[in-house]
Design an enzyme around this catalytic site. Structure first.
Site, PDB file in Angstrom:
ATOM      1  CB  ALA A  20     -28.414  81.027  83.860  1.00 15.89           C
ATOM      2  NE  ARG A  25     -23.220  71.836  93.019  1.00 17.40           N
ATOM      3  CZ  ARG A  25     -23.383  72.868  93.872  1.00 17.40           C
ATOM      4  NH1 ARG A  25     -22.911  72.595  94.915  1.00 17.40           N
ATOM      5  NH2 ARG A  25     -24.067  73.990  93.397  1.00 17.40           N
ATOM      6  CB  THR A  91     -25.811  83.614  92.208  1.00 17.26           C
ATOM      7  OG1 THR A  91     -24.766  83.757  93.253  1.00 17.26           O
ATOM      8  CG2 THR A  91     -25.962  82.002  92.150  1.00 17.26           C
ATOM      9  CG  ASN A 181     -28.004  82.480 101.444  1.00 14.69           C
ATOM     10  OD1 ASN A 181     -29.304  82.774 101.500  1.00 14.69           O
ATOM     11  ND2 ASN A 181     -27.233  82.696 100.516  1.00 14.69           N
ATOM     12  CG  ASN A 379     -54.995  52.098  68.997  1.00 10.47           C
ATOM     13  OD1 ASN A 379     -54.158  50.984  68.801  1.00 10.47           O
ATOM     14  ND2 ASN A 379     -54.561  53.063  69.691  1.00 10.47           N
ATOM     15  CE1 TYR A 380     -49.523  54.460  64.898  1.00  6.85           C
ATOM     16  CE2 TYR A 380     -48.188  52.759  65.659  1.00  6.85           C
ATOM     17  CZ  TYR A 380     -48.142  53.924  64.921  1.00  6.85           C
ATOM     18  OH  TYR A 380     -47.141  54.741  64.624  1.00  6.85           O
TER      19      TYR A 380
HETATM   20  C1  UD1 Z   1     -26.255  79.381  96.621  1.00  4.32           C
HETATM   21  C2  UD1 Z   1     -25.741  80.448  97.424  1.00  4.32           C
HETATM   22  C3  UD1 Z   1     -25.387  79.936  98.958  1.00  4.32           C
HETATM   23  C4  UD1 Z   1     -26.623  79.283  99.350  1.00  4.32           C
HETATM   24  C5  UD1 Z   1     -27.489  78.235  98.315  1.00  4.32           C
HETATM   25  C6  UD1 Z   1     -28.647  77.793  98.774  1.00  4.32           C
HETATM   26  C7  UD1 Z   1     -24.215  81.873  96.024  1.00  4.32           C
HETATM   27  C8  UD1 Z   1     -23.024  82.254  95.556  1.00  4.32           C
HETATM   28  N1  UD1 Z   1     -24.442  80.960  97.152  1.00  4.32           N
HETATM   29  O1  UD1 Z   1     -25.153  78.422  96.547  1.00  4.32           O
HETATM   30  O2  UD1 Z   1     -25.181  81.045  99.857  1.00  4.32           O
HETATM   31  O3  UD1 Z   1     -26.558  78.766 100.738  1.00  4.32           O
HETATM   32  O4  UD1 Z   1     -27.383  78.786  97.127  1.00  4.32           O
HETATM   33  O5  UD1 Z   1     -29.200  76.752  98.152  1.00  4.32           O
HETATM   34  O6  UD1 Z   1     -25.155  82.457  95.492  1.00  4.32           O
HETATM   35  N2  UD1 Z   1     -27.114  80.251  88.776  1.00  4.32           N
HETATM   36  C9  UD1 Z   1     -27.124  81.103  87.639  1.00  4.32           C
HETATM   37  N3  UD1 Z   1     -25.909  81.403  87.154  1.00  4.32           N
HETATM   38  C10 UD1 Z   1     -24.561  81.218  87.506  1.00  4.32           C
HETATM   39  C11 UD1 Z   1     -24.679  80.294  88.607  1.00  4.32           C
HETATM   40  C12 UD1 Z   1     -25.847  80.059  89.351  1.00  4.32           C
HETATM   41  O7  UD1 Z   1     -28.154  81.370  86.939  1.00  4.32           O
HETATM   42  O8  UD1 Z   1     -23.785  81.628  86.934  1.00  4.32           O
HETATM   43  C13 UD1 Z   1     -28.156  79.785  89.321  1.00  4.32           C
HETATM   44  C14 UD1 Z   1     -28.435  78.317  89.516  1.00  4.32           C
HETATM   45  O9  UD1 Z   1     -29.189  77.659  88.308  1.00  4.32           O
HETATM   46  C15 UD1 Z   1     -29.215  78.094  90.756  1.00  4.32           C
HETATM   47  C16 UD1 Z   1     -29.089  79.211  91.410  1.00  4.32           C
HETATM   48  O10 UD1 Z   1     -28.279  80.416  90.793  1.00  4.32           O
HETATM   49  O11 UD1 Z   1     -30.539  77.949  90.469  1.00  4.32           O
HETATM   50  C17 UD1 Z   1     -28.172  78.943  92.590  1.00  4.32           C
HETATM   51  O12 UD1 Z   1     -26.632  78.363  92.101  1.00  4.32           O
HETATM   52  P1  UD1 Z   1     -26.048  77.172  92.646  1.00  4.32           P
HETATM   53  O13 UD1 Z   1     -24.777  77.043  91.936  1.00  4.32           O
HETATM   54  O14 UD1 Z   1     -26.946  76.050  93.030  1.00  4.32           O
HETATM   55  O15 UD1 Z   1     -25.490  77.971  94.214  1.00  4.32           O
HETATM   56  P2  UD1 Z   1     -25.135  77.285  95.477  1.00  4.32           P
HETATM   57  O16 UD1 Z   1     -23.936  76.568  95.426  1.00  4.32           O
HETATM   58  O17 UD1 Z   1     -26.289  76.004  95.544  1.00  4.32           O
HETATM   59 MG    MG Z   2     -28.024  75.338  94.677  1.00  5.08          MG
END
Ligand code: UD1
Ligand code: MG
Length: 458
Positions: A20, A25, A91, A181, A379-380
Site C-alpha cells: 500500500a 521514488r 509499514t 533489514n 483478418n480485420y
Molecule cells: C523498509 C524497512 C527497512 C528495510 C527496507 C527493505 C520500514 C519502516 N523500513 O523500508 O528497514 O531495510 O524496507 O527493503 O519498514 N507500505 C505500505 N504502507 C505504507 C508504507 C509502505 O503498504 O504506509 C509497503 C510498500 O508498498 C512496500 C513496503 O511496505 O511494499 C515497504 O515500504 P517502503 O516504503 O518500500 O519501505 P523502505 O523504505 O523500503
Molecule cells: Mg522499499
C-alpha cells in the site's frame, strides 16, 4: 520406560504482503508492485513465494490510492485476500490493517514487504526454522553493497537482534553497521496484533515503522536473524533498483537454460520471461526476446532478432531471423517461419513454410503448405476478426491477399498477386488478378512521339 520427545507440530503459515506504499521514488504512473520483473508483476512474484512456502492464508494490504493493485490481487486471490490501508502512514500501520482478515487464524504470520521482486521460497525457509528453534520473532538480514536506503540490524554480543534502526534515525555508530533489514518478519499472529497497535510515529519521518516491533519482541524474548544474499532480497524503490532486479533475473534464467542444455551462443543478449520454457537441444541465437507464455521444443532454432510471446515452437521448427510470433502462434514440427513474418493465433502445420515478409493472423496453415512472400491474411474489417484456413500442401503464390473469412482447400494453388475473397476448392488453381495485356511495339512508338515533342520545343 523412556518417552520420546513429542515433536512440536509445525504451526500453520500465513502471510501479509504490504503493498500500500505510495511508491513515489519510482516516479512511475504504474503502482510500484505492478511493475514487472521477468514479465511478471512484483506483487505476483511475492505471492508466488508465499504460496511456495505453504502459506495457507495470504493477505495483501493495498492502498486506497491504487485501485489497480486491488483489482489485480482480487483477480488472483479473491476479495477475501484484500486488506485496505486507508492512508499510507507507514509499514506498521499497513500490517495492522490485516488484523480483521486474520482474526480466526492460528499460527505464524510472515509479514513481508511487497516490493521484493526476486524473493523465492528457499530464501525464506530458514526464517521458519528460527521459529521452530524457539525464537519469538525471526527476521531476514542482508549486507547490501549500498546500505543507504535500508534499516540497520542492531545485535547483541551473542548475535541476537535488539532492534532495527531506520536510515533517518541512525547515530554515527549505527550507520557503520553492515547488517541491513530485508523486510521479512515472522511471529505468531497473536504476538503481531498485540505489538502492532503499540507502535508510535514519533520519529524523523512521522511514520509508523514496522521495524519498531522488533525492539518490542526482543524485550519479551529472543529475536534472531537469518541472512540472505542481496540478489534474493533486494527492493525495488527506484528505476535503478528495478532494472538491477531485472538483470539478476535474466542472469538466473540464462544460467538455468545453459545448464539444462539449451544452446545459446550469446546468452547476455537473450531476454526471458518468468514462464519461458525451452527444452534441451533447442538453439536460441543472439538478440531474441521472449514475452510471457512461450514454449520452445527440442531441436527448434530461434534465429537472431526474433520476438516471441504467447507462442509454441515445436520440435525442429526454424523461426527467424527477424520473425515475430504473437499470442496463439503454434509453429508445427519442422515448420519454417522466416524473416519479417508475423504470426498471431495461427496453427502452422508440420513442415509448412512462410519464409519471407508475411502476416498470418487468425486461422491455420496445414502441414506442408507454402506461403509465398508478401502474403497477408486480411483478418480485420475494423470491427471484427475473421479466420483464414489454408489446407495441407496448398501453395499460396507471392503477394496474395486472403480476405477472411476464407478457406483454401488442400493442395490448391493460388496465383501470385491474387486477392482471394472466396473459398478455393482442393487441388484447384485460383487466379484473382487482372489479366496481362501486351501491346507489341508500343514503347518504341511512345518514345518516338515524346522525342519529337521535345525537338519541337513543346
Ligand atoms: C523498509 C524497512 C527497512 C528495510 C527496507 C527493505 C520500514 C519502516 N523500513 O523500508 O528497514 O531495510 O524496507 O527493503 O519498514 N507500505 C505500505 N504502507 C505504507 C508504507 C509502505 O503498504 O504506509 C509497503 C510498500 O508498498 C512496500 C513496503 O511496505 O511494499 C515497504 O515500504 P517502503 O516504503 O518500500 O519501505 P523502505 O523504505 O523500503
Ligand atoms: Mg522499499
Amino acid at each position: 520406560m523412556r518417552h520420546r520427545l513429542a515433536r512440536r507440530p509445525m504451526p500453520a503459515r500465513a502471510a501479509v504482503i504490504l503493498a500500500a506504499g505510495a511508491g513515489t521514488r519510482l516516479k512511475s504512473p504504474i503502482p510500484k508492485v505492478l511493475n514487472k520483473v521477468g514479465g511478471r508483476t512484483i506483487v505476483d512474484r511475492v505471492i508466488d513465494a508465499c504460496e511456495g512456502l505453504g502459506c495457507e492464508r495470504i493477505v495483501v494490504v493495498v492502498g486506497n490510492h491504487s485501485p489497480q493493485v486491488r483489482a489485480h490481487v482480487a483477480a488472483r486471490l479473491g476479495e477475501g485476500a484484500i486488506a485496505v490501508q486507508e492512508e499510507p502512514l507507514g509499514t506498521a500501520h499497513a500490517a495492522l490493517a490485516a488484523r480483521e482478515a486474520l482474526k480466526d487464524f492460528a499460527g505464524d504470520v510472515l509479514v513481508t514487504n511487497g516490493d521484493v521482486p526476486l524473493i523465492e521460497p528457499k530464501d525464506l525457509e530458514p526464517l521458519f526454522q528460527l521459529r521452530e528453534q524457539g525464537a519469538l520473532m525471526g527476521i531476514v538480514g542482508f549486507e547490501p553493497e549500498n546500505q543507504l536506503l535500508y534499516g540497520r540490524i542492531i545485535r547483541g554480543a551473542d548475535g541476537h537482534v535488539i532492534r532495527i534502526v531506520e536510515p533517518k534515525e541512525l547515530t554515527a555508530d549505527q550507520a557503520a553497521v553492515k547488517a541491513c533489514n530485508a523486510g521479512f518478519y515472522l511471529a505468531s499472529r497473536e504476538d503481531w496484533f498485540r505489538w502492532l497497535p503499540k507502535v508510535r510515529n514519533d520519529n524523523a519521518k512521522g511514520e509508523y515503522y514496522l521495524t519498531d516491533v522488533v525492539a518490542m519482541a526482543s524485550e519479551e524474548g529472543l529475536v534472531r536473524a537469518v541472512f540472505a544474499p542481496e540478489s534474493a532480497v533486494m527492493g525495488a524503490d527506484t528505476q535503478m533498483q528495478l532494472s538491477a532486479a531485472e538483470a539478476v533475473f535474466q542472469e538466473r534464467r540464462r544460467a538455468h537454460f545453459l545448464a539444462e542444455g539449451v544452446a545459446m551462443p550469446a546468452p547476455g543478449t537473450v531476454h526471458f520471461s518468468w514462464d519461458t520454457e525451452v527444452a534441451a537441444g533447442a538453439t536460441i541465437e543472439p538478440y531474441v526476446v521472449f514475452g510471457p507464455g512461450v514454449t520452445v521444443e527440442s531441436g527448434a532454432v530461434i534465429r537472431a532478432f526474433t520476438h516471441v510471446e504467447g507462442a509454441r515452437v515445436r520440435a525442429g521448427a526454424l523461426v527467424g531471423p527477424y520473425a515475430r510470433l504473437r499470442p496463439g502462434a503454434d509453429i508445427g514440427e519442422e515448420a519454417h517461419i522466416g524473416n519479417f513474418v508475423e504470426v498471431k493465433k495461427v496453427a502452422v502445420g508440420k513442415g509448412a513454410k512462410a519464409n519471407h515478409l508475411a502476416y498470418l493472423g487468425d486461422g491455420s496453415v496445414g502441414p506442408g503448405a507454402n506461403i509465398g512472400a508478401g502474403t497477408i491474411f486480411c483478418n480485420y474489417d475494423g470491427f471484427d476478426k475473421y479466420d483464414t484456413h489454408v489446407g495441407a500442401n496448398a501453395f499460396v503464390g507471392s503477394d496474395t491477399a486472403l480476405v477472411a473469412p476464407v478457406r483454401v482447400g488442400e493442395g490448391a494453388y493460388i496465383g501470385s498477386g491474387s486477392v482471394i475473397t472466396s473459398d478455393v476448392s482442393p487441388d484447384a488453381l485460383a487466379l484473382a488478378r487482372g489479366r496481362q495485356v501486351e501491346k507489341p511495339g508500343w514503347a518504341t512508338e511512345f518514345r518516338k512521339a515524346k522525342l519529337a515533342n521535345k525537338e519541337a520545343g513543346k
